[in-house]
Scaffold this active site. Structure first.
Site, PDB file in Angstrom:
ATOM      1  CG  HIS A 173      33.954  45.133  47.207  1.00 24.21           C
ATOM      2  ND1 HIS A 173      33.567  46.452  47.073  1.00 24.21           N
ATOM      3  CD2 HIS A 173      35.264  45.164  47.589  1.00 24.21           C
ATOM      4  CE1 HIS A 173      34.588  47.233  47.357  1.00 24.21           C
ATOM      5  NE2 HIS A 173      35.630  46.482  47.684  1.00 24.21           N
ATOM      6  CG  ASP A 192      38.953  39.659  48.732  1.00 25.52           C
ATOM      7  OD1 ASP A 192      38.061  39.548  49.601  1.00 25.52           O
ATOM      8  OD2 ASP A 192      39.086  40.694  48.044  1.00 25.52           O
ATOM      9  CG  ASN A 193      39.444  41.496  51.933  1.00 24.73           C
ATOM     10  OD1 ASN A 193      39.848  41.879  50.838  1.00 24.73           O
ATOM     11  ND2 ASN A 193      38.206  41.741  52.344  1.00 24.73           N
ATOM     12  CE  LYS A 199      38.287  43.661  43.394  1.00 23.60           C
ATOM     13  NZ  LYS A 199      37.737  44.000  44.730  1.00 23.60           N
ATOM     14  CG  HIS A 201      41.801  45.412  42.597  1.00 23.72           C
ATOM     15  ND1 HIS A 201      41.112  45.582  43.773  1.00 23.72           N
ATOM     16  CD2 HIS A 201      42.455  46.587  42.395  1.00 23.72           C
ATOM     17  CE1 HIS A 201      41.337  46.779  44.267  1.00 23.72           C
ATOM     18  NE2 HIS A 201      42.158  47.409  43.434  1.00 23.72           N
ATOM     19  CB  CYS A 212      41.148  43.882  46.762  1.00 23.06           C
ATOM     20  SG  CYS A 212      39.491  44.184  47.407  1.00 23.06           S
ATOM     21  CG  ASP A 217      35.869  41.599  46.634  1.00 24.05           C
ATOM     22  OD1 ASP A 217      36.423  41.891  47.706  1.00 24.05           O
ATOM     23  OD2 ASP A 217      36.058  42.226  45.582  1.00 24.05           O
ATOM     24  CG  ASP A 218      35.138  43.298  50.777  1.00 21.50           C
ATOM     25  OD1 ASP A 218      36.323  42.982  50.573  1.00 21.50           O
ATOM     26  OD2 ASP A 218      34.733  44.473  50.724  1.00 21.50           O
ATOM     27  CE  LYS A 258      38.108  45.794  51.769  1.00 20.85           C
ATOM     28  NZ  LYS A 258      37.153  46.124  50.703  1.00 20.85           N
TER      29      LYS A 258
END
EC number: 3.1.6.-
Length: 599
Positions: free
Chosen positions: A269, A327-328, A176, A178, A122, A84-85, A345
């Site tokens: 994240h 994810d990004n 996660k 989301h 996300c 994540d991130d 992001k």
């Protein structure tokens, strides 16, 4: 020439037969040399032995035991790990100062994806992975799913785990979600996963697992299947906790049966939190946010090493495919780095959508290679279903492609374009217009598309600076060095040749208006297939205070029918009287004649 009796291969001699006086000194020196070699070997292997001992102890603590390797299933075990991130630069093999030995090794032995794209935030990336569809085809093209919204991934979309279950896979998700949870039908266990252990939101405290969406809207966010996992409210760091759960799943699963593991880590994240021992290697990093981020990423790297070790320990590895993805893009204000890419992001510049990604598997034909073919996160859906020997219904329109031969054998990608997104709600480009889009497209709309080498952006693509790594910046956590570009006044269209200019430094929109028009027409074609945006207002019933202090499903269908009004009741009575009269006439008129008996 050697003395007689000290050369050749005679019959077994007496113990003194080959002890020649001329060699005594040489043998003594040789013996000393061998002793030195043994000591040196013992010293050099000490570190490896300690590492192996620590790994064995970790598995023992998790209640695991060694099992023989077996690959009786022809269907591969599928492990998808989503960070994540994580920024594009934030991996060792992209030149980062952050140590990621596990990721570097897995990528070096597998296939690095160096033209790999995801979404800038996300929810869209996760929805596209699990459905194989662009977000314009699921209604999630605007922002993310907020915890207070009555919204989730549309229930009429067949998810990846649902398709894998059809062909005998055991499906498990850790981490996660989301993708919405306002109704029970939206929960991971209702969308194809046999088990779920993780968070519904995914940006809460790493130790307490509490998340505040706004003042007064706070709750616990850790679930075991469909219920709050209060037993884990004990201060365990989420990265380590999720890894332990993965180890337990593998320890209890029969490796002769195919398994799909979706491991969606919360790291890296924000909030920026990590156990103290991971800071040891980064004391030289002055920027506090970058230092914390580095510690979090090192912990994540270690976690993935432990997952890989568990796959080997329990007999899954030889028939497994491990896919790693962010994810990004990274968030520079929270320690991430996408350098030398532009943006971050939340933007449609390369820094927001070009991701770290690789595939590691003994099943790969071309190991240790780099794939520069175009790959998108929607491609995993058809690729994994094909690998699992599953079928995709003909009436389902996917946006992803089966790219296994591209990755494994180095063949050309079937993908020639990517719709990064069309967001009809986000129209903040003040100077955007139909005129600027040659009457083909309203350039006030935020959109981005890639066709072969060309990338077109319209509207407001988001924060557009180039931000170098902030390791040695001493400006403070809320300020950072950057390379800023002043956007031309009235600009709402950009064109780049990404192959020649991956850092998006030379805008070619004025030089090639014909290409701009072609890409605008392609945007218009995609937009004709879009479904309405799903972005409902907040629902006060979502407050965790009303749900036992937990974030979770709150929506209930109205099942009570309204009582009819007096006028409606009178009308119903009159209708029923008329029906009775008609029935009586029908009975009286059914008398039989001519002596025929009624049957």
């Amino acid at each position: 020439m050697a003395p007689r009796g000290c050369a050749g291969h005679p019959p077994p001699p007496s113990p003194q037969a080959c002890v020649c006086p001329g060699k005594m000194l040489a043998m003594g020196a040789l013996a000393g040399f061998w002793i030195l070699c043994l000591l040196t070997y013992g010293y050099l292997s000490w570190g490896q032995a300690l590492e192996e001992e620590e790994e064995g102890a970790l598995l023992a603590q998790a209640g695991e035991k060694l099992e023989p390797s077996t690959t009786s299933t022809s269907q591969p075990h599928l492990i998808f790990i989503l960070a994540d991130d994580q920024g594009f630069r934030d991996v060792g093999y992209h030149g980062s100062e952050i140590k990621t030995p596990t990721l570097d090794k897995l990528a070096a032995e597998g296939v690095k994806l160096e033209n790999y794209y995801v979404q800038p935030i996300c929810t869209p990336s996760r929805s596209q992975f699990i459905t194989g569809k662009y977000q314009i085809h699921t209604g999630l093209q605007h922002s993310i799913i907020r915890p207070t919204q009555p919204n989730c991934l549309p229930l009429d979309n067949a998810t990846l785990p649902q398709k894998l279950k059809e062909v005998g896979y055991s499906t498990h998700m850790v981490g996660k979600w989301h993708l919405g949870f306002y109704r029970k039908e939206c929960m991971p266990t209702r969308r194809g996963f046999d088990t779920f252990f993780g968070s519904l939101l995914g940006s809460g405290d790493y130790y307490t697992h509490y998340k505040c969406d706004s003042p007064g809207m706070c709750g616990y966010d850790l679930y075991e299947n469909d219920n709050a996992a209060w037993d884990y409210d004990n201060g365990i760091y989420s990265t380590q906790m999720y890894t332990q759960r993965v180890q337990q799943i593998l320890a209890s699963h029969n490796p002769t049966k195919p398994i799909f593991l979706y491991i969606a880590y919360q790291a890296v994240h924000s909030p920026l939190q990590a156990p103290g021992r991971y800071f040891e290697h980064y004391r030289s990093i002055i920027n506090i946010n970058r230092r914390r981020y580095a510690a979090m990423l090192s912990c994540l790297d270690e976690a993935i090493n432990n997952v890989t070790l568990a796959l080997k320990t329990y007999g899954f590895y030889n028939n497994s495919i491990i896919i790693y993805s962010s994810d990004n893009g990274g968030q520079p204000t929270a320690g991430g780095s996408n350098w030398p890419l532009r943006g971050s992001k939340g933007t449609y510049w390369e820094g927001g959508i070009r991701a770290v990604g690789f595939v590691h598997s003994p099943l790969l034909k071309n190991k240790g290679t780099v794939c520069k073919e175009l790959v998108h996160i929607t491609d995993w859906y058809p690729t994994l279903i094909s690998l699992a020997e599953g079928q995709i219904d003909e009436d389902i329109q996917l946006d992803g492609y089966d790219i296994w031969e591209t990755i494994s054998e180095g063949l050309r990608s079937p993908r020639v374009d990517i719709l990064h997104n069309i967001d009809p709600i986000y129209t903040k480009a003040k100077n955007g217009s139909w005129a600027a889009g040659y009457g083909i497209w309203n350039t006030a709309i935020q959109s981005a598309i890639r066709v072969q080498h060309w990338k077109l952006l319209t509207g407001n693509p988001g924060y557009s600076d180039w931000v170098p790594p902030q390791s040695f910046s001493n400006l403070g956590p809320n300020r950072w060095h950057n390379e800023r570009i002043t956007l031309s006044t009235g600009k709402s269209v950009w064109l780049f040749n990404i192959t020649a200019d991956p850092y998006e430094r030379v805008d070619l929109s004025n030089r090639y208006p014909g290409i701009v028009k072609k890409l605008l027409r392609r945007l218009s074609q995609f937009n004709k297939t879009a479904v309405p945006v799903r972005y409902p207002p907040k629902d006060p019933r979502s407050n965790p205070r009303l749900n036992g202090g937990v974030w979770g499903p709150w929506y209930k269908e109205e099942t009570k029918k309204k009582k009819p009004s007096k006028n409606q009741a009178e009308k119903k009575q009159k209708k029923s009287k008329k029906k009775k009269k008609k029935q009586q006439k029908a009975v009286s008129g059914s008398t039989c004649h001519s002596g025929v008996t009624c049957g």
